[in-house]
Design an enzyme around this catalytic site. Structure first.
Site, PDB file in Angstrom:
ATOM      1  N   SER A  22       0.740  -1.192   0.282  1.00  0.00           N
ATOM      2  CA  SER A  22      -0.112   0.113  -0.004  1.00  0.00           C
ATOM      3  C   SER A  22       0.777   1.216  -0.121  1.00  0.00           C
ATOM      4  O   SER A  22       1.699   1.725   1.031  1.00  0.00           O
ATOM      5  CB  SER A  22      -0.824  -0.046   1.159  1.00  0.00           C
ATOM      6  OG  SER A  22      -1.469   1.334   1.220  1.00  0.00           O
ATOM      7  N   HIS A  68      -0.964  -1.217  -4.303  1.00  0.00           N
ATOM      8  CA  HIS A  68      -2.206  -0.782  -3.930  1.00  0.00           C
ATOM      9  C   HIS A  68      -2.138   0.817  -3.728  1.00  0.00           C
ATOM     10  O   HIS A  68      -1.296   1.199  -2.963  1.00  0.00           O
ATOM     11  CB  HIS A  68      -2.468  -1.512  -2.382  1.00  0.00           C
ATOM     12  CG  HIS A  68      -3.667  -1.500  -2.142  1.00  0.00           C
ATOM     13  ND1 HIS A  68      -4.807  -2.254  -2.551  1.00  0.00           N
ATOM     14  CD2 HIS A  68      -4.117  -0.637  -1.001  1.00  0.00           C
ATOM     15  CE1 HIS A  68      -5.805  -1.864  -1.753  1.00  0.00           C
ATOM     16  NE2 HIS A  68      -5.661  -0.989  -0.689  1.00  0.00           N
ATOM     17  N   ASP A  82      -4.558   3.641  -2.202  1.00  0.00           N
ATOM     18  CA  ASP A  82      -5.815   4.133  -1.353  1.00  0.00           C
ATOM     19  C   ASP A  82      -6.218   5.598  -1.562  1.00  0.00           C
ATOM     20  O   ASP A  82      -5.549   6.537  -1.196  1.00  0.00           O
ATOM     21  CB  ASP A  82      -5.465   3.876   0.039  1.00  0.00           C
ATOM     22  CG  ASP A  82      -5.047   2.495   0.632  1.00  0.00           C
ATOM     23  OD1 ASP A  82      -6.080   1.703   0.333  1.00  0.00           O
ATOM     24  OD2 ASP A  82      -4.099   2.030   0.932  1.00  0.00           O
ATOM     25  N   MET A 142      -8.953   8.329  -0.690  1.00  0.00           N
ATOM     26  CA  MET A 142      -9.932   8.529   0.387  1.00  0.00           C
ATOM     27  C   MET A 142     -10.383   9.840   0.187  1.00  0.00           C
ATOM     28  O   MET A 142      -9.635  10.914  -0.011  1.00  0.00           O
ATOM     29  CB  MET A 142      -9.045   8.253   1.578  1.00  0.00           C
ATOM     30  CG  MET A 142      -8.489   7.229   2.078  1.00  0.00           C
ATOM     31  SD  MET A 142      -7.891   6.969   3.583  1.00  0.00           S
ATOM     32  CE  MET A 142      -7.060   5.392   3.528  1.00  0.00           C
ATOM     33  N   HIS A 200      -7.773   1.014  -4.717  1.00  0.00           N
ATOM     34  CA  HIS A 200      -9.025   0.955  -3.627  1.00  0.00           C
ATOM     35  C   HIS A 200      -9.781   2.358  -3.467  1.00  0.00           C
ATOM     36  O   HIS A 200      -8.981   3.297  -2.715  1.00  0.00           O
ATOM     37  CB  HIS A 200      -8.406   0.479  -2.412  1.00  0.00           C
ATOM     38  CG  HIS A 200      -9.301   0.308  -1.201  1.00  0.00           C
ATOM     39  ND1 HIS A 200      -8.730   0.159   0.209  1.00  0.00           N
ATOM     40  CD2 HIS A 200     -10.422   0.135  -1.156  1.00  0.00           C
ATOM     41  CE1 HIS A 200      -9.714  -0.199   0.890  1.00  0.00           C
ATOM     42  NE2 HIS A 200     -10.831   0.270   0.215  1.00  0.00           N
ATOM     43  N   MET A 255     -12.123   4.656  -1.618  1.00  0.00           N
ATOM     44  CA  MET A 255     -12.909   4.828  -0.275  1.00  0.00           C
ATOM     45  C   MET A 255     -13.440   6.029  -0.531  1.00  0.00           C
ATOM     46  O   MET A 255     -13.211   7.175   0.176  1.00  0.00           O
ATOM     47  CB  MET A 255     -11.838   4.871   0.953  1.00  0.00           C
ATOM     48  CG  MET A 255     -11.344   3.283   1.326  1.00  0.00           C
ATOM     49  SD  MET A 255     -10.053   3.289   2.317  1.00  0.00           S
ATOM     50  CE  MET A 255      -8.623   3.249   1.042  1.00  0.00           C
ATOM     51  N   MET A 257     -11.852  -5.737   4.161  1.00  0.00           N
ATOM     52  CA  MET A 257     -11.262  -4.860   5.008  1.00  0.00           C
ATOM     53  C   MET A 257     -11.099  -5.617   6.408  1.00  0.00           C
ATOM     54  O   MET A 257     -12.244  -6.038   7.314  1.00  0.00           O
ATOM     55  CB  MET A 257     -12.042  -3.701   5.218  1.00  0.00           C
ATOM     56  CG  MET A 257     -11.878  -2.883   4.063  1.00  0.00           C
ATOM     57  SD  MET A 257     -10.137  -2.366   3.239  1.00  0.00           S
ATOM     58  CE  MET A 257      -9.405  -1.787   4.716  1.00  0.00           C
ATOM     59  N   GLY A 268      -9.351   3.859   6.250  1.00  0.00           N
ATOM     60  CA  GLY A 268      -9.164   5.454   6.511  1.00  0.00           C
ATOM     61  C   GLY A 268      -7.769   5.448   7.167  1.00  0.00           C
ATOM     62  O   GLY A 268      -7.244   6.516   6.643  1.00  0.00           O
ATOM     63  N   PHE A 269      -7.201   4.522   7.883  1.00  0.00           N
ATOM     64  CA  PHE A 269      -5.695   4.733   7.944  1.00  0.00           C
ATOM     65  C   PHE A 269      -4.772   3.404   7.936  1.00  0.00           C
ATOM     66  O   PHE A 269      -5.469   2.316   8.258  1.00  0.00           O
ATOM     67  CB  PHE A 269      -5.718   5.353   9.717  1.00  0.00           C
ATOM     68  CG  PHE A 269      -6.597   6.421   9.757  1.00  0.00           C
ATOM     69  CD1 PHE A 269      -5.831   7.767   9.679  1.00  0.00           C
ATOM     70  CD2 PHE A 269      -7.742   6.489  10.245  1.00  0.00           C
ATOM     71  CE1 PHE A 269      -6.534   8.951   9.584  1.00  0.00           C
ATOM     72  CE2 PHE A 269      -8.614   7.614  10.129  1.00  0.00           C
ATOM     73  CZ  PHE A 269      -8.063   8.867  10.171  1.00  0.00           C
ATOM     74  N   GLY A 270      -3.688   3.762   7.805  1.00  0.00           N
ATOM     75  CA  GLY A 270      -2.855   2.645   7.801  1.00  0.00           C
ATOM     76  C   GLY A 270      -2.393   2.392   9.407  1.00  0.00           C
ATOM     77  O   GLY A 270      -2.684   3.205  10.215  1.00  0.00           O
ATOM     78  N   GLY A 271      -1.592   1.277   9.432  1.00  0.00           N
ATOM     79  CA  GLY A 271      -1.038   1.076  10.628  1.00  0.00           C
ATOM     80  C   GLY A 271      -1.726   0.463  11.927  1.00  0.00           C
ATOM     81  O   GLY A 271      -1.644   0.484  13.149  1.00  0.00           O
ATOM     82  N   ASP A 282      -7.005  -6.547   3.536  1.00  0.00           N
ATOM     83  CA  ASP A 282      -6.396  -5.128   3.615  1.00  0.00           C
ATOM     84  C   ASP A 282      -6.571  -4.614   5.102  1.00  0.00           C
ATOM     85  O   ASP A 282      -7.712  -4.643   5.583  1.00  0.00           O
ATOM     86  CB  ASP A 282      -7.047  -4.190   2.425  1.00  0.00           C
ATOM     87  CG  ASP A 282      -6.255  -2.815   2.511  1.00  0.00           C
ATOM     88  OD1 ASP A 282      -5.348  -2.514   3.414  1.00  0.00           O
ATOM     89  OD2 ASP A 282      -7.060  -2.103   1.802  1.00  0.00           O
ATOM     90  N   GLY A 283      -5.456  -4.569   5.766  1.00  0.00           N
ATOM     91  CA  GLY A 283      -5.380  -3.948   7.093  1.00  0.00           C
ATOM     92  C   GLY A 283      -4.614  -4.788   8.050  1.00  0.00           C
ATOM     93  O   GLY A 283      -5.043  -5.995   8.273  1.00  0.00           O
ATOM     94  N   GLY A 284      -3.459  -4.295   8.780  1.00  0.00           N
ATOM     95  CA  GLY A 284      -2.888  -5.234   9.650  1.00  0.00           C
ATOM     96  C   GLY A 284      -2.099  -6.517   9.192  1.00  0.00           C
ATOM     97  O   GLY A 284      -1.955  -7.336   9.853  1.00  0.00           O
ATOM     98  N   GLY A 312       0.936  -2.346   4.043  1.00  0.00           N
ATOM     99  CA  GLY A 312       1.459  -1.001   4.160  1.00  0.00           C
ATOM    100  C   GLY A 312       2.439  -0.773   5.131  1.00  0.00           C
ATOM    101  O   GLY A 312       3.569  -0.712   4.625  1.00  0.00           O
ATOM    102  N   SER A 313       2.228  -0.568   6.381  1.00  0.00           N
ATOM    103  CA  SER A 313       3.282  -0.133   7.294  1.00  0.00           C
ATOM    104  C   SER A 313       4.144  -1.487   7.360  1.00  0.00           C
ATOM    105  O   SER A 313       5.356  -1.147   7.867  1.00  0.00           O
ATOM    106  CB  SER A 313       2.574   0.091   8.585  1.00  0.00           C
ATOM    107  OG  SER A 313       1.622  -0.766   8.980  1.00  0.00           O
TER     108      SER A 313
END
Ligand code: DX5
Ligand code: ZN
Length: 217
Positions: A8, A33, A35, A37, A66, A68, A137, A142-145, A175-177, A197-198
């Site tokens: 991401s 990826h 994102d 928003m 993606h 959003m 999701m 809304g946010f990475g990390g 997607d996420g974590g 991402g992170s």
């Protein structure tokens, strides 16, 4: 089943976007990826067409966009023109999901649908034949990390059986974590594509982190 990593770019260093894009371009990740928003569908604003076009200039990889944003149908064509290979919209963001998905394919790119953590997979059962990909999701968008939500694994398993039952080729992306710690379990549960991402851009060696995820057991 496929094993694809989609880093991401939200976690990239925007001051060195071209460098970070080229680094991923040289890595084992097949996708990138992106994102987008709008500050309405999610409580954050990221970037839009010019940034996507700048990324597209620096890579030949598959651009996984993606969205959003509310009323995504208004912008589908422009994202396709800016270099997207796949445009994913949120099931919660449009009044006429089948029409929006058809519009994406008509724009000449692959069509994806995403669901937020609280949206059950049954919501999208009827539109699966119109989807090249479903994006689950595993954090609130809304946010990475953020921390991975373990409940999302059951959604992946359910989706995998719905897709297999309907004899479809729809890919499953999460997607996420996502990190090298849970990547093996996610591929085993039925994911084809992992967004990270992170855990990529925050790693001492992002290229190595991507390989760890690809080879995770
Ligand atoms: C969140 C985005 C994600 C985000 C993932 O709304 O959709 O793609 O960048 O970031 P990590 O991998 O750090 O959870
Ligand atoms: Zn995303």
């Amino acid at each position: 089943m496929a094993r694809i990593i989609s880093p991401s770019m939200l976690s990239a260093d925007f001051g060195y976007l071209a460098d970070d894009t080229r680094m991923i371009d040289r890595s084992a990740a097949e996708w990138l990826h992106i994102d987008v928003m709008d500050g309405v569908f999610v409580p954050n604003i990221s970037f839009g067409f010019p940034v996507l076009a700048a990324i597209a200039k620096e890579t030949t990889k598959f651009l996984d966009v993606h969205l959003m944003i509310v009323e995504p149908e208004k912008y589908v064509r422009r994202f396709a023109e800016a270099g997207a290979a796949l445009v994913t919209i949120h099931a919660e963001a449009t009044k006429d999901l089948p029409a929006a998905l058809r519009m994406i394919r008509e724009a000449g790119v692959l069509a994806g649908v995403s669901i937020k953590p609280a949206t059950p997979v049954e919501t999208i059962a009827d539109v699966l034949p119109l989807c090249d990909l479903v994006l689950v999701m595993s954090v609130e968008p809304g946010f990475g990390g953020q921390k991975f939500m373990p409940e999302s694994v059951d959604k992946v398993r359910k989706l995998r059986s719905m897709i297999d039952q309907q004899n479809l080729k729809t890919l499953i992306e999460i997607d996420g974590g996502v990190s090298p710690q849970n990547a093996g379990m996610l591929f085993a549960a039925g994911c084809d594509v992992l967004v990270a991402g992170s855990s990529v851009f925050g790693a001492p060696d992002p290229v190595e982190a991507i390989e760890q995820m690809l080879n995770a057991e």
